[in-house]
Write a protein that holds these residues in place. Structure first.
Motif, PDB file in Angstrom:
ATOM      1  N   ARG A  15       0.825  -1.215   0.000  1.00 16.93           N
ATOM      2  CA  ARG A  15       0.000   0.000   0.000  1.00 16.93           C
ATOM      3  C   ARG A  15       0.860   1.266   0.000  1.00 16.93           C
ATOM      4  NH1 ARG A  15      -2.857  -0.567   4.839  1.00 16.93           N
ATOM      5  NH2 ARG A  15      -2.631  -2.741   4.704  1.00 16.93           N
ATOM      6  N   ILE A  16       1.912   1.275   0.787  1.00 14.25           N
ATOM      7  CA  ILE A  16       2.796   2.450   0.855  1.00 14.25           C
ATOM      8  C   ILE A  16       3.474   2.691  -0.492  1.00 14.25           C
ATOM      9  CG2 ILE A  16       4.933   3.339   1.873  1.00 14.25           C
ATOM     10  CD1 ILE A  16       4.067   1.908   4.488  1.00 14.25           C
ATOM     11  N   VAL A  17       3.993   1.635  -1.099  1.00 14.10           N
ATOM     12  CA  VAL A  17       4.673   1.773  -2.393  1.00 14.10           C
ATOM     13  C   VAL A  17       3.690   2.214  -3.459  1.00 14.10           C
ATOM     14  CG1 VAL A  17       5.897   0.511  -4.205  1.00 14.10           C
ATOM     15  CG2 VAL A  17       6.489   0.136  -1.815  1.00 14.10           C
ATOM     16  N   LYS A  18       2.516   1.645  -3.456  1.00 14.15           N
ATOM     17  CA  LYS A  18       1.498   2.009  -4.442  1.00 14.15           C
ATOM     18  C   LYS A  18       1.078   3.466  -4.275  1.00 14.15           C
ATOM     19  CE  LYS A  18      -2.796   0.405  -6.458  1.00 14.15           C
ATOM     20  NZ  LYS A  18      -3.830  -0.607  -6.464  1.00 14.15           N
ATOM     21  N   ALA A  19       0.935   3.924  -3.037  1.00 16.32           N
ATOM     22  CA  ALA A  19       0.533   5.310  -2.785  1.00 16.32           C
ATOM     23  C   ALA A  19       1.607   6.300  -3.233  1.00 16.32           C
ATOM     24  CB  ALA A  19       0.241   5.498  -1.301  1.00 16.32           C
ATOM     25  N   HIS A  20       2.855   5.953  -3.070  1.00 10.20           N
ATOM     26  CA  HIS A  20       3.939   6.868  -3.445  1.00 10.20           C
ATOM     27  C   HIS A  20       4.260   6.846  -4.932  1.00 10.20           C
ATOM     28  CE1 HIS A  20       5.220   8.486   0.399  1.00 10.20           C
ATOM     29  NE2 HIS A  20       4.926   7.304   0.921  1.00 10.20           N
ATOM     30  N   SER A  21       4.016   5.724  -5.596  1.00  8.31           N
ATOM     31  CA  SER A  21       4.380   5.623  -7.003  1.00  8.31           C
ATOM     32  C   SER A  21       3.192   5.764  -7.952  1.00  8.31           C
ATOM     33  CB  SER A  21       5.062   4.278  -7.268  1.00  8.31           C
ATOM     34  OG  SER A  21       4.147   3.217  -7.074  1.00  8.31           O
ATOM     35  N   ASN A  22       1.971   5.693  -7.425  1.00  8.84           N
ATOM     36  CA  ASN A  22       0.755   5.747  -8.244  1.00  8.84           C
ATOM     37  C   ASN A  22       0.747   4.675  -9.326  1.00  8.84           C
ATOM     38  OD1 ASN A  22      -0.371   7.905  -6.810  1.00  8.84           O
ATOM     39  ND2 ASN A  22       0.802   9.373  -8.029  1.00  8.84           N
TER      40      ASN A  22
END
Length: 78
Positions: A15-22
């Protein structure tokens, strides 16, 4: 037999990676991110240990870690 404890929460990392990289995150990307993080921490502590020994300290101090952080980050920059 005891239940095996997870090293880190996979869903949270994704979730964190997805939120930061879109972008969407592949199935095992979180494992690779965790392994890269562990390699970074190992290298950072190795460099800090070398620096503290050269300066005559008995233990690794926060200042020795701070002094080698930028150089270690440059090594891991992709």
């Amino acid at each position: 037999m005891a239940a095996q404890q997870k090293l880190y929460p996979r869903g949270t990392v994704k979730r964190i990676v997805k939120a930061h990289s879109n972008r969407s995150v592949s199935k095992n990307a979180d494992i690779l991110i965790f392994l890269d993080y562990m390699l970074f921490m190992q290298e950072l502590m190795r460099e800090a240990s070398i620096r503290s020994r050269k300066s005559g300290e008995k233990n690794v101090s926060a200042s020795s870690v701070q002094k080698v952080t930028e150089r270690t980050l440059r090594k891991f920059k992709g």
